[in-house]
Each structure stands twice: as structure tokens, then as C-alpha cells.
Design a protein around this motif. Structure first.
Motif, mmCIF file in Angstrom:
data_model
loop_
_atom_site.group_PDB
_atom_site.id
_atom_site.type_symbol
_atom_site.label_atom_id
_atom_site.label_comp_id
_atom_site.label_asym_id
_atom_site.label_seq_id
_atom_site.Cartn_x
_atom_site.Cartn_y
_atom_site.Cartn_z
ATOM 1 N N VAL A 65 0.853 -1.190 0.000
ATOM 2 C CA VAL A 65 0.000 0.000 0.000
ATOM 3 C C VAL A 65 0.888 1.239 0.000
ATOM 4 C CG1 VAL A 65 -1.772 1.280 1.250
ATOM 5 C CG2 VAL A 65 -1.813 -1.232 1.246
ATOM 6 N N GLN A 66 0.595 2.158 -0.912
ATOM 7 C CA GLN A 66 1.338 3.403 -1.032
ATOM 8 C C GLN A 66 0.469 4.573 -0.579
ATOM 9 O OE1 GLN A 66 4.635 3.163 -2.182
ATOM 10 N NE2 GLN A 66 4.162 0.976 -2.127
ATOM 11 N N GLU A 67 1.072 5.734 -0.459
ATOM 12 C CA GLU A 67 0.322 6.940 -0.095
ATOM 13 C C GLU A 67 0.685 8.054 -1.061
ATOM 14 O OE1 GLU A 67 0.474 9.678 3.752
ATOM 15 O OE2 GLU A 67 -0.666 7.828 4.154
ATOM 16 N N ILE A 68 -0.327 8.773 -1.508
ATOM 17 C CA ILE A 68 -0.119 9.880 -2.433
ATOM 18 C C ILE A 68 -0.858 11.102 -1.912
ATOM 19 C CG2 ILE A 68 -2.130 9.329 -3.876
ATOM 20 C CD1 ILE A 68 -0.463 10.138 -6.317
ATOM 21 N N GLU A 69 -0.285 12.266 -2.160
ATOM 22 C CA GLU A 69 -0.938 13.512 -1.749
ATOM 23 C C GLU A 69 -1.553 14.184 -2.973
ATOM 24 O OE1 GLU A 69 0.740 17.677 -0.240
ATOM 25 O OE2 GLU A 69 0.857 16.159 1.331
ATOM 26 N N VAL A 70 -2.838 14.462 -2.876
ATOM 27 C CA VAL A 70 -3.561 15.142 -3.948
ATOM 28 C C VAL A 70 -4.245 16.359 -3.345
ATOM 29 C CG1 VAL A 70 -5.369 14.987 -5.696
ATOM 30 C CG2 VAL A 70 -3.936 12.980 -5.201
ATOM 31 N N PHE A 71 -3.857 17.536 -3.799
ATOM 32 C CA PHE A 71 -4.422 18.801 -3.318
ATOM 33 C C PHE A 71 -4.364 18.896 -1.786
ATOM 34 C CE2 PHE A 71 -7.375 18.525 -7.236
ATOM 35 C CZ PHE A 71 -6.331 18.906 -8.058
ATOM 36 N N GLY A 72 -3.236 18.428 -1.222
ATOM 37 C CA GLY A 72 -3.027 18.567 0.219
ATOM 38 C C GLY A 72 -3.628 17.472 1.066
ATOM 39 N N SER A 73 -4.329 16.521 0.466
ATOM 40 C CA SER A 73 -4.918 15.410 1.216
ATOM 41 C C SER A 73 -4.210 14.110 0.841
ATOM 42 C CB SER A 73 -6.413 15.287 0.934
ATOM 43 O OG SER A 73 -7.106 16.446 1.351
ATOM 44 N N ALA A 74 -4.039 13.226 1.820
ATOM 45 C CA ALA A 74 -3.344 11.961 1.593
ATOM 46 C C ALA A 74 -4.334 10.852 1.290
ATOM 47 C CB ALA A 74 -2.514 11.602 2.819
ATOM 48 N N PHE A 75 -3.997 10.021 0.302
ATOM 49 C CA PHE A 75 -4.830 8.887 -0.080
ATOM 50 C C PHE A 75 -3.953 7.643 -0.171
ATOM 51 C CE2 PHE A 75 -6.846 12.666 -1.752
ATOM 52 C CZ PHE A 75 -8.175 12.477 -1.437
ATOM 53 N N ARG A 76 -4.495 6.538 0.306
ATOM 54 C CA ARG A 76 -3.785 5.267 0.223
ATOM 55 C C ARG A 76 -4.230 4.540 -1.051
ATOM 56 N NH1 ARG A 76 -3.561 1.560 5.119
ATOM 57 N NH2 ARG A 76 -5.838 1.471 4.908
ATOM 58 N N TYR A 77 -3.269 3.889 -1.701
ATOM 59 C CA TYR A 77 -3.580 3.265 -2.987
ATOM 60 C C TYR A 77 -2.613 2.128 -3.290
ATOM 61 C CZ TYR A 77 0.492 5.466 -5.167
ATOM 62 O OH TYR A 77 1.773 5.824 -5.496
ATOM 63 N N ILE A 78 -2.991 1.324 -4.259
ATOM 64 C CA ILE A 78 -2.126 0.287 -4.825
ATOM 65 C C ILE A 78 -2.259 0.364 -6.338
ATOM 66 C CG2 ILE A 78 -1.694 -2.187 -5.078
ATOM 67 C CD1 ILE A 78 -2.908 -2.602 -2.322
ATOM 68 N N SER A 79 -1.143 0.402 -7.019
ATOM 69 C CA SER A 79 -1.136 0.352 -8.483
ATOM 70 C C SER A 79 -0.655 -1.023 -8.926
ATOM 71 C CB SER A 79 -0.216 1.431 -9.064
ATOM 72 O OG SER A 79 -0.677 2.716 -8.713
#
Length: 347
Positions: A65-79
Motif C-alpha cells: 500500500v502506497q500513499e499519495i498527496e492530492v491537493f493537500g490530502s493523503a490517499f492510500r492506494y495500490i497500483s
């Protein structure tokens, strides 16, 4: 390489599945014996097996599981990549009793898939054509024939009425009203640069569907007429610019998006603009974790603050209707005297 349009479909996983569960499910065995070769003992097990599996999007990250920041908010994801093999039919795979070599009857397919958490649920963005992405659910998400109990742990995959990503006709009317304006939320400013595609269908008096495409389509009488009679809008094409890139896309009412790869770009790691396809992971996650939710937030804010009401939409429709009338009068040399002789004015 992607073509002009990158087609991004959206699904929602069963509410009981979290992002860590997805990581575990990706490591199950999804190989499938070809039905009509199962009893053939003259070929190897490999030659009669479709080697379906999830593959790492980035080998260094694996399925973590990775974490990305979009417009200042963090989201967890898997590619990941969905890798699956398809085979030709029995009659073309076996000639005079002889099974063709594997490479002549089995095709490889690989599509990028992005899983992300949003408001307590895991969503799935798949890049590819419809006829290919259907195979992902049947072959890699436990929805196919002969699926074992282990693979059924994916449970239900929701394809329609996706929570948080349904867009009503009223939303699209609001978005049209924002053409060449800036939409602002607490997180981002977005410039709606143009409306270049419009799909309209159904009114109280008609079931006709019409699609318009091209520059300045809101100046055309056909588009204005449809909007003026309150037709249902279920697709909009526009260009959205924001800090970090710009995306030229068509938004469907079910959350599906088609991105114009030749006219869309995202900031890369070094800050340089890259084609959307070259930064697909960042682009897809920015679109579905940021752009679409923030457009919906802006719409809801306007609704809650009485900046977009039924009266506002009615006023906008009236202006479009008047514009259509003006265009038709100009095209057909219709005079004022002829206008007032219409049935409406003789009541």
C-alpha cells in the motif's frame, strides 16, 4: 502506447474490503485451464493453462500500500497491472486433431489498474477498452466461471451507481454554466476552459438523443435548443486546468472519464509537464481523488449557498433558448413580424 483517448472506468469494491485486503488478494492463483484442452494428455499443463495474474506496477513497491498527496490530502492506494491471457475457440485452436502451438492461439493482455481508498471505501480505476476490462472482473476478481472459493474473496464489484462518483444532469448544467470561469474550493482552484462535447437525451416531449462535439459548441443552435428545453445531460467534454497540470476530458454520469492524451499533461517528478499517459498513475489518482470530488464539492457548495438553484438553471435555460432563437432567426432571415405570428404569441 495509448491512442488519442485514454478510457478510465470506475468500479467500487465491496464495502467490507479494505486496501490491505486488496494487496493479499493480488497474490492468489488465478491460472485457468482451457476447458476444451483439460482432458488432453498429449500437451503440457502449461500449454493448456491461461496464466492470469496481477503484476507489479513498480517492482520496487510490489503490492504494498502506497500513499499519495492530492491537493493537500493523503490517499492510500495500490497500483498494479492486470495480466490475463485469452484464447481462440476450439475449432480454430485444434486442426485435424492437433493443438496449435501456444503462441498461435493465446494472446497476452495487460492493463493498468489503480485501487484507492476514498471516504472509507476502495475504488478501482481501470485503463482500457470495455471489452478488455470485462475480463479483469471475470478472470482476476472472482466473477468468472469455475472461480474457486479463494478467488471469491473479492466479493461483489459495483459497476453502477458508484457512491461519490455519480453525476446528475443538474450537475452538468452547473458545470456548463462555469465555462471560461474558475471553480474554487478550499483545496484547489480549477479553470473550466471550454465545453467541447455535450450529450443530451430525453425531454418530457421527446426521446431523441443528440451529441455535439467541437469548439464553441454552446454557440450552436442545436446545443442551445437542447439545453433550453431542459434535455437530460449525461456527458460533458471540457478542459480543466489547475496547479499541477491540465486535463482535457469527457466526464460521464457514472464517473467514467475519457482523457484526451494529446491535449492533457501533468507535472512530473521534476516539475516538468509530461503527457498524461507518461504519468498515468499520478494523472488517474489526481482525477479521481481530486478533480472529480472537488468539482462535486464546488457544485454542492453552490447548491447549499443558493448560488445554484432551480431558478438559476431556469434562467440559464432561458438564455440558451433565446440564443437558439436568435441563431435560427439569423440563419433563416426570420423577421419580427414572423416571430409574433407564431402560435405561442397568438394565445
Amino acid at each position: 502506447m495509448a491512442g488519442k483517448e485514454i478510457k478510465l472506468s470506475l468500479w467500487a469494491l465491496d464495502p467490507t474490503i479494505n486496501i490491505e485486503t486488496v494487496s493479499d488478494l493480488m497474490q492468489l492463483n488465478y491460472n485457468k485451464i482451457i476447458d476444451y484442452l483439460e482432458d488432453r494428455n498429449d500437451i503440457s499443463r502449461f500449454d493448456k493453462t491461461l496464466m492470469n495474474r496481477w503484476r507489479e506496477y513498480d517492482q520496487d513497491r510490489g503490492f504494498k500500500v502506497q500513499e499519495i498527496e492530492v491537493f493537500g490530502s493523503a490517499f492510500r492506494y495500490i497500483s498494479a497491472y492486470a495480466y490475463f491471457e485469452t484464447t481462440i475457440g476450439h475449432d480454430t485452436a485444434i486442426i485435424d486433431g492437433t493443438v496449435l502451438p501456444r503462441e498461435r492461439r493465446i494472446s497476452e493482455n495487460e492493463l493498468p489498474v489503480f485501487f484507492f481508498e476514498f471516504i472509507g471505501r476502495v475504488y478501482v480505476v481501470v485503463s482500457g477498452s470495455q471489452y478488455k476490462i470485462n475480463n479483469i472482473r471475470t478472470l482476476l476478481m472472482g466473477h468468472g466461471r469455475h472461480t474457486n472459493d479463494e478467488q471469491k474473496q473479492w466479493k461483489r464489484v459495483q459497476l453502477k451507481d458508484i457512491p461519490n462518483f455519480n453525476f446528475t444532469s443538474d450537475f452538468f448544467y452547473w458545470l456548463i454554466s462555469k465555462e471560461n470561469k474558475t471553480v474554487e474550493t478550499a483545496l484547489v482552484k480549477m479553470d473550466i476552459n471550454d465545453i467541447r462535447f455535450l450529450a443530451q437525451s430525453g425531454t418530457e416531449r421527446s426521446d431523441v438523443r443528440h451529441e455535439s462535439q467541437g469548439a464553441n459548441i454552446l454557440d450552436e443552435a442545436v446545443s442551445k435548443t437542447g439545453l433550453g428545453v431542459n434535455s437530460r445531460v449525461d456527458m460533458i467534454g471540457t478542459t480543466i486546468s489547475f496547479e499541477g497540470g491540465h486535463i482535457n476530458l469527457i466526464i460521464f454520469d457514472n464517473g467514467v472519464c475519457w482523457v484526451d492524451n494529446y491535449n492533457s499533461a501533468m507535472n512530473g517528478i521534476t516539475g516538468e509537464l509530461e503527457a498524461f499517459e507518461e504519468n498515468l498513475e499520478m494523472g488517474a489518482l489526481t482525477l479521481f481523488c481530486g478533480i472529480l470530488p472537488e468539482l462535486k464539492t464546488a457544485y454542492n457548495n453552490d447548491k447549499n449557498n443558493n448560488l445554484w438553484t432551480t431558478e438559476h438553471q431556469a434562467k440559464a435555460r432561458k438564455l440558451w433558448a433565446l440564443g437558439a432563437i436568435n441563431e435560427l432567426c439569423s440563419e433563416n432571415d426570420i423577421t419580427y413580424e414572423e416571430i409574433i405570428e407564431l402560435e405561442w404569441f397568438l394565445k
